[in-house]
Design a protein around this motif. Structure first.
Motif, PDB file in Angstrom:
ATOM      1  N   GLY A 167      -1.662   4.359  -6.707  1.00  0.00           N
ATOM      2  CA  GLY A 167      -3.308   4.563  -6.231  1.00  0.00           C
ATOM      3  C   GLY A 167      -4.218   4.310  -7.281  1.00  0.00           C
ATOM      4  N   GLY A 168      -4.027   4.051  -8.361  1.00  0.00           N
ATOM      5  CA  GLY A 168      -5.161   3.675  -9.432  1.00  0.00           C
ATOM      6  C   GLY A 168      -6.137   2.699  -9.044  1.00  0.00           C
ATOM      7  N   ALA A 169      -5.305   1.589  -8.400  1.00  0.00           N
ATOM      8  CA  ALA A 169      -6.451   0.708  -7.953  1.00  0.00           C
ATOM      9  C   ALA A 169      -7.694   1.115  -6.870  1.00  0.00           C
ATOM     10  CB  ALA A 169      -5.868  -0.417  -7.047  1.00  0.00           C
ATOM     11  N   ALA A 170      -7.419   2.057  -6.061  1.00  0.00           N
ATOM     12  CA  ALA A 170      -8.164   2.606  -5.049  1.00  0.00           C
ATOM     13  C   ALA A 170      -9.236   3.393  -5.991  1.00  0.00           C
ATOM     14  CB  ALA A 170      -7.631   3.621  -4.164  1.00  0.00           C
ATOM     15  N   MET A 171      -9.050   4.010  -6.989  1.00  0.00           N
ATOM     16  CA  MET A 171      -9.977   4.691  -7.731  1.00  0.00           C
ATOM     17  C   MET A 171     -10.644   4.107  -8.902  1.00  0.00           C
ATOM     18  SD  MET A 171      -7.424   8.335  -8.057  1.00  0.00           S
ATOM     19  CE  MET A 171      -8.849   9.330  -8.961  1.00  0.00           C
ATOM     20  N   SER A 172     -10.232   2.824  -8.921  1.00  0.00           N
ATOM     21  CA  SER A 172     -10.911   2.004 -10.171  1.00  0.00           C
ATOM     22  C   SER A 172     -11.814   0.718  -9.606  1.00  0.00           C
ATOM     23  CB  SER A 172      -9.814   1.274 -10.869  1.00  0.00           C
ATOM     24  OG  SER A 172      -9.037   2.289 -11.678  1.00  0.00           O
ATOM     25  N   ILE A 173     -11.531   0.520  -8.641  1.00  0.00           N
ATOM     26  CA  ILE A 173     -12.249  -0.832  -7.955  1.00  0.00           C
ATOM     27  C   ILE A 173     -13.716  -0.725  -7.817  1.00  0.00           C
ATOM     28  CG2 ILE A 173     -12.503  -2.243  -5.842  1.00  0.00           C
ATOM     29  CD1 ILE A 173      -9.554  -2.477  -5.589  1.00  0.00           C
ATOM     30  N   ARG A 174     -14.048   0.475  -7.018  1.00  0.00           N
ATOM     31  CA  ARG A 174     -15.649   0.579  -6.947  1.00  0.00           C
ATOM     32  C   ARG A 174     -15.930   0.892  -8.012  1.00  0.00           C
ATOM     33  NH1 ARG A 174     -18.893   2.030  -2.594  1.00  0.00           N
ATOM     34  NH2 ARG A 174     -20.907   2.140  -3.397  1.00  0.00           N
ATOM     35  N   ALA A 175     -15.720   1.634  -9.301  1.00  0.00           N
ATOM     36  CA  ALA A 175     -16.386   1.788 -10.505  1.00  0.00           C
ATOM     37  C   ALA A 175     -16.267   0.458 -11.105  1.00  0.00           C
ATOM     38  CB  ALA A 175     -15.447   2.846 -11.300  1.00  0.00           C
ATOM     39  N   VAL A 176     -15.466  -0.204 -11.206  1.00  0.00           N
ATOM     40  CA  VAL A 176     -15.465  -1.620 -11.959  1.00  0.00           C
ATOM     41  C   VAL A 176     -16.357  -2.721 -11.232  1.00  0.00           C
ATOM     42  CG1 VAL A 176     -13.956  -3.405 -12.911  1.00  0.00           C
ATOM     43  CG2 VAL A 176     -13.130  -0.968 -13.162  1.00  0.00           C
ATOM     44  N   THR A 177     -16.176  -2.808 -10.038  1.00  0.00           N
ATOM     45  CA  THR A 177     -16.983  -3.985  -9.515  1.00  0.00           C
ATOM     46  C   THR A 177     -18.421  -3.599  -8.878  1.00  0.00           C
ATOM     47  OG1 THR A 177     -15.802  -3.861  -7.417  1.00  0.00           O
ATOM     48  CG2 THR A 177     -14.515  -5.075  -8.997  1.00  0.00           C
ATOM     49  N   GLY A 178     -18.384  -2.346  -8.582  1.00  0.00           N
ATOM     50  CA  GLY A 178     -19.614  -1.779  -7.802  1.00  0.00           C
ATOM     51  C   GLY A 178     -19.496  -2.141  -6.178  1.00  0.00           C
ATOM     52  N   LYS A 179     -18.318  -2.731  -6.036  1.00  0.00           N
ATOM     53  CA  LYS A 179     -18.297  -3.062  -4.471  1.00  0.00           C
ATOM     54  C   LYS A 179     -17.491  -1.962  -3.762  1.00  0.00           C
ATOM     55  CE  LYS A 179     -20.760  -6.605  -5.473  1.00  0.00           C
ATOM     56  NZ  LYS A 179     -20.655  -7.876  -5.159  1.00  0.00           N
ATOM     57  N   PRO A 180     -17.584  -1.916  -2.534  1.00  0.00           N
ATOM     58  CA  PRO A 180     -17.237  -0.944  -1.565  1.00  0.00           C
ATOM     59  C   PRO A 180     -15.551  -1.099  -1.190  1.00  0.00           C
ATOM     60  CG  PRO A 180     -18.762  -1.561  -0.254  1.00  0.00           C
ATOM     61  CD  PRO A 180     -18.947  -2.424  -1.485  1.00  0.00           C
ATOM     62  N   ILE A 181     -14.846  -0.382  -1.061  1.00  0.00           N
ATOM     63  CA  ILE A 181     -13.461  -0.322  -0.358  1.00  0.00           C
ATOM     64  C   ILE A 181     -13.888  -0.113   0.857  1.00  0.00           C
ATOM     65  CG2 ILE A 181     -11.187   0.437   0.019  1.00  0.00           C
ATOM     66  CD1 ILE A 181     -11.283   0.999  -2.747  1.00  0.00           C
ATOM     67  N   LYS A 182     -13.647  -1.113   1.983  1.00  0.00           N
ATOM     68  CA  LYS A 182     -13.999  -1.009   3.347  1.00  0.00           C
ATOM     69  C   LYS A 182     -12.955  -0.538   4.306  1.00  0.00           C
ATOM     70  CE  LYS A 182     -18.383  -3.568   3.389  1.00  0.00           C
ATOM     71  NZ  LYS A 182     -19.376  -4.233   3.992  1.00  0.00           N
ATOM     72  N   PHE A 183     -11.698  -0.778   4.066  1.00  0.00           N
ATOM     73  CA  PHE A 183     -10.595  -0.656   4.856  1.00  0.00           C
ATOM     74  C   PHE A 183      -9.265  -0.507   4.107  1.00  0.00           C
ATOM     75  CE2 PHE A 183     -13.472  -3.284   7.728  1.00  0.00           C
ATOM     76  CZ  PHE A 183     -13.508  -2.521   8.780  1.00  0.00           C
ATOM     77  N   VAL A 184      -8.266   0.208   4.556  1.00  0.00           N
ATOM     78  CA  VAL A 184      -7.049   0.531   3.911  1.00  0.00           C
ATOM     79  C   VAL A 184      -6.071   0.202   4.889  1.00  0.00           C
ATOM     80  CG1 VAL A 184      -7.848   1.926   1.822  1.00  0.00           C
ATOM     81  CG2 VAL A 184      -7.139   2.978   4.120  1.00  0.00           C
ATOM     82  N   GLY A 185      -4.876  -0.447   4.484  1.00  0.00           N
ATOM     83  CA  GLY A 185      -3.792  -0.750   5.141  1.00  0.00           C
ATOM     84  C   GLY A 185      -2.594   0.221   4.999  1.00  0.00           C
ATOM     85  N   GLU A 186      -2.307   0.984   5.997  1.00  0.00           N
ATOM     86  CA  GLU A 186      -1.116   1.983   5.510  1.00  0.00           C
ATOM     87  C   GLU A 186       0.041   1.892   6.767  1.00  0.00           C
ATOM     88  OE1 GLU A 186      -2.730   5.926   3.843  1.00  0.00           O
ATOM     89  OE2 GLU A 186      -4.117   5.469   5.123  1.00  0.00           O
ATOM     90  N   GLY A 187       0.367   0.738   7.007  1.00  0.00           N
ATOM     91  CA  GLY A 187       1.526   0.620   7.873  1.00  0.00           C
ATOM     92  C   GLY A 187       1.618  -0.835   8.129  1.00  0.00           C
ATOM     93  N   GLU A 188       2.761  -1.339   8.923  1.00  0.00           N
ATOM     94  CA  GLU A 188       3.018  -2.669   9.107  1.00  0.00           C
ATOM     95  C   GLU A 188       2.630  -3.107  10.581  1.00  0.00           C
ATOM     96  OE1 GLU A 188       7.234  -3.415   8.848  1.00  0.00           O
ATOM     97  OE2 GLU A 188       7.194  -2.740   6.634  1.00  0.00           O
ATOM     98  N   LYS A 189       2.164  -1.933  11.351  1.00  0.00           N
ATOM     99  CA  LYS A 189       1.767  -2.260  12.732  1.00  0.00           C
ATOM    100  C   LYS A 189       0.104  -2.833  12.800  1.00  0.00           C
ATOM    101  CE  LYS A 189       4.278   1.279  14.734  1.00  0.00           C
ATOM    102  NZ  LYS A 189       4.520   2.794  15.670  1.00  0.00           N
ATOM    103  N   MET A 190      -0.074  -3.681  13.841  1.00  0.00           N
ATOM    104  CA  MET A 190      -1.190  -4.105  14.123  1.00  0.00           C
ATOM    105  C   MET A 190      -2.576  -3.131  14.140  1.00  0.00           C
ATOM    106  SD  MET A 190      -1.659  -7.426  14.068  1.00  0.00           S
ATOM    107  CE  MET A 190      -0.287  -7.557  12.602  1.00  0.00           C
ATOM    108  N   GLU A 191      -2.207  -1.893  14.370  1.00  0.00           N
ATOM    109  CA  GLU A 191      -3.155  -0.657  14.597  1.00  0.00           C
ATOM    110  C   GLU A 191      -3.260  -0.141  13.090  1.00  0.00           C
ATOM    111  OE1 GLU A 191      -0.312  -1.040  16.511  1.00  0.00           O
ATOM    112  OE2 GLU A 191      -1.128  -1.477  18.534  1.00  0.00           O
ATOM    113  N   ASP A 192      -2.503  -0.632  12.255  1.00  0.00           N
ATOM    114  CA  ASP A 192      -2.461   0.157  10.829  1.00  0.00           C
ATOM    115  C   ASP A 192      -3.407  -0.031   9.912  1.00  0.00           C
ATOM    116  OD1 ASP A 192      -0.632   1.938  11.778  1.00  0.00           O
ATOM    117  OD2 ASP A 192       1.081   0.550  11.005  1.00  0.00           O
TER     118      ASP A 192
END
Length: 481
Positions: free
Chosen positions: A257-282
């Motif tokens: 999970g380190g990426a989720a906690m580093s990307i915003r701080a390093v790039t200044g760009k927001p994480i808008k969505f996360v995928g947590e499964g294989e289904k189209m609804e995930d």
């Protein structure tokens, strides 16, 4: 599941503080050391960890905190607030064009999940915005890339514009935009090519597409399992394309999970969505405050409620509650509820959204194998209609017949019936505002210790108040008559 190791380490560090009647400077230093090691082990960027720990220490070292009534709780709040700030403070919505179509460019390295994510995003836009999206297949290099996009599109009934693999991607996008304007598509999702690593040819092509269509969104799709490489990839794409947001995929996998906690701080760009499964609804909106709560083991009730609202029929849910209250809940209702719960995603993910359930010892002993649902379904479907409607009919000879009909051992049939009866009894108590008996489901303890017990008690009090209101309302109606 992402953050499991980090959650466990942080919870242990905080638990040490909670056990102390008074928090000293030495205790604070030890806690900061544990937090720093936990974040580094989770593959959070070193500079980000250093800055994070510094901010927490500065706020926690204040006299008003250490000399307060409950310094441990205040430090937990500071850590929670800083985690939220680190990941962006609040959810950031998709940009939308003033006039249709809104153009979304999906970019990223090969294997990150761009095509699948494009499908998930299109389905989300269809379901929530009643949108009419169009895919443009601009990946002409990867074998079967166009076929994969067509297969994804077929699942969600979205058209694909493609010109094969012999046409320049920029020209494909230009023609695709013309088709979108003619058909009045309100969203255009461009599935671009990826590489195994960032190279000039890839970036030049993406820059040319950007210059042609001036996209409203450039979403970088990143595999969360790549750790620090995800941050480096985000930095590289942002430098060349000025991305507008990030989508993290495979957050349900074996990732720290380190990426989720580093990307915003390093790039200044927001994480808008996360995928947590294989289904189209995930595909879920990324809420930094909710993710911070999950990391600290405090659950994510808002996301759990939203998932339930999407997947549960309100009238059916009310009918089920009434049946539970009246103790007429049967196997047909059980089967219907099981189907609705499975739509919400893996059961272990749902349980971990409850306060205090992440890393709960009782949860670790629960068998969450998805095959169990299929086995339970087989047992229930082997019952006669009368048996499903009347659970009390289950005598030994009927149970033996169920075992033979479902192909499951008699021990498993007996266990399922016992658990059903326990659940039926417990739910009747809960719906009537009585929480006794809940401990049996969690090995003699309420989930999450005091935190979980408080949450359950609040729920019980609310149910009791609702019951009292219903009784008063009925009495008033009777008096009027």
């Amino acid at each position: 599941m992402a953050f499991e190791g980090l959650t466990e380490r942080l919870q242990k560090a905080m638990e040490k503080l909670r056990r102390k009647p008074k928090v000293t400077e030495a205790d604070l230093r030890e806690t900061m050391r544990e937090i720093r090691l936990a974040l580094l082990e989770a593959d959070v960027n070193f500079a980000v960890v250093k800055d994070f720990v510094k901010k927490v220490r500065e706020q926690a070292a204040g006299a008003e905190v250490l000399k307060g009534l409950n310094p441990a709780q205040q430090i937990v709040k500071i850590v929670n607030d800083q985690l939220t700030e680190l990941m962006g403070e609040e959810a950031v919505p998709l940009n939308k064009a003033a006039h249709i179509p809104t153009v979304i460019m999906m970019v990223g390295l090969q294997g990150a999940g761009k095509t699948t994510t494009a499908g998930k995003l299109a389905l989300r836009l269809k379901n929530e915005n009643h949108a009419r999206p169009l895919f443009i297949a601009a990946d002409v290099y990867r074998p079967a890339a166009i076929t994969q996009l067509q297969q994804v599109a077929a699942q969600i009934d979205v058209p694909v514009f493609e010109k094969g693999t012999d046409v320049d991607p920029v020209e494909i996008v230009r023609q695709g935009m013309e088709v979108a304007k003619q058909n009045h598509n309100d969203y255009v999702i461009i599935d671009t090519a990826g590489r195994l690593q960032i190279d000039e040819q890839l970036m030049d092509e993406l820059a040319n597409i950007k210059q042609l269509v001036h996209p409203d969104e450039i979403l970088l799709v990143i595999d969360a399992m790549t750790g620090q490489n995800a941050v480096n990839t985000a930095q590289g794409f942002d430098d060349k394309l000025d991305i507008t947001g990030v989508v993290l995929t495979k957050l349900d996998g074996d990732t720290r999970g380190g990426a989720a906690m580093s990307i915003r701080a390093v790039t200044g760009k927001p994480i808008k969505f996360v995928g947590e499964g294989e289904k189209m609804e995930d595909l879920d909106v990324f809420h930094p405050d909710r993710m911070a709560s999950r990391i600290l083991g405090m659950g994510d009730m808002m996301t759990l409620i939203e998932k339930a609202q999407k997947n549960f029929d309100e009238e059916q849910a009310q009918e089920t509650m009434d049946k539970m209250r009246e103790n007429t809940f049967d196997y047909n209702d059980f089967l219907a509820q099981m189907d609705q719960v499975t739509k919400m995603g893996p059961l272990e993910n749902i349980l971990k959204m409850m306060p205090g359930m992440a890393n709960n010892p009782a949860l670790k002993n629960v068998n969450l194998d998805p095959k169990q649902f299929a086995h339970i379904r087989a047992i229930v479907l082997s019952m006669t209609p009368a048996e499903r409607e009347n659970p009390d009919l289950m005598n030994p000879s009927r149970r033996r017949r169920l075992a033979a009909g479902s192909g499951r051992p008699i021990v498993e049939v007996n266990r399922m019936i016992k658990q059903f009866n326990q659940m039926r009894k417990m739910m009747k108590q809960v719906t009537n505002g009585n929480m006794s008996g809940m401990e049996n489901l969690f090995g003699g303890q309420m989930p999450g210790g005091k935190m979980g017990q408080m949450a359950m008690n609040r729920m019980a009090r609310k149910m009791k108040k609702d019951k009292q209101k219903r009784i008063k309302k009925l009495r008033k109606l009777r008096k009027k008559r």
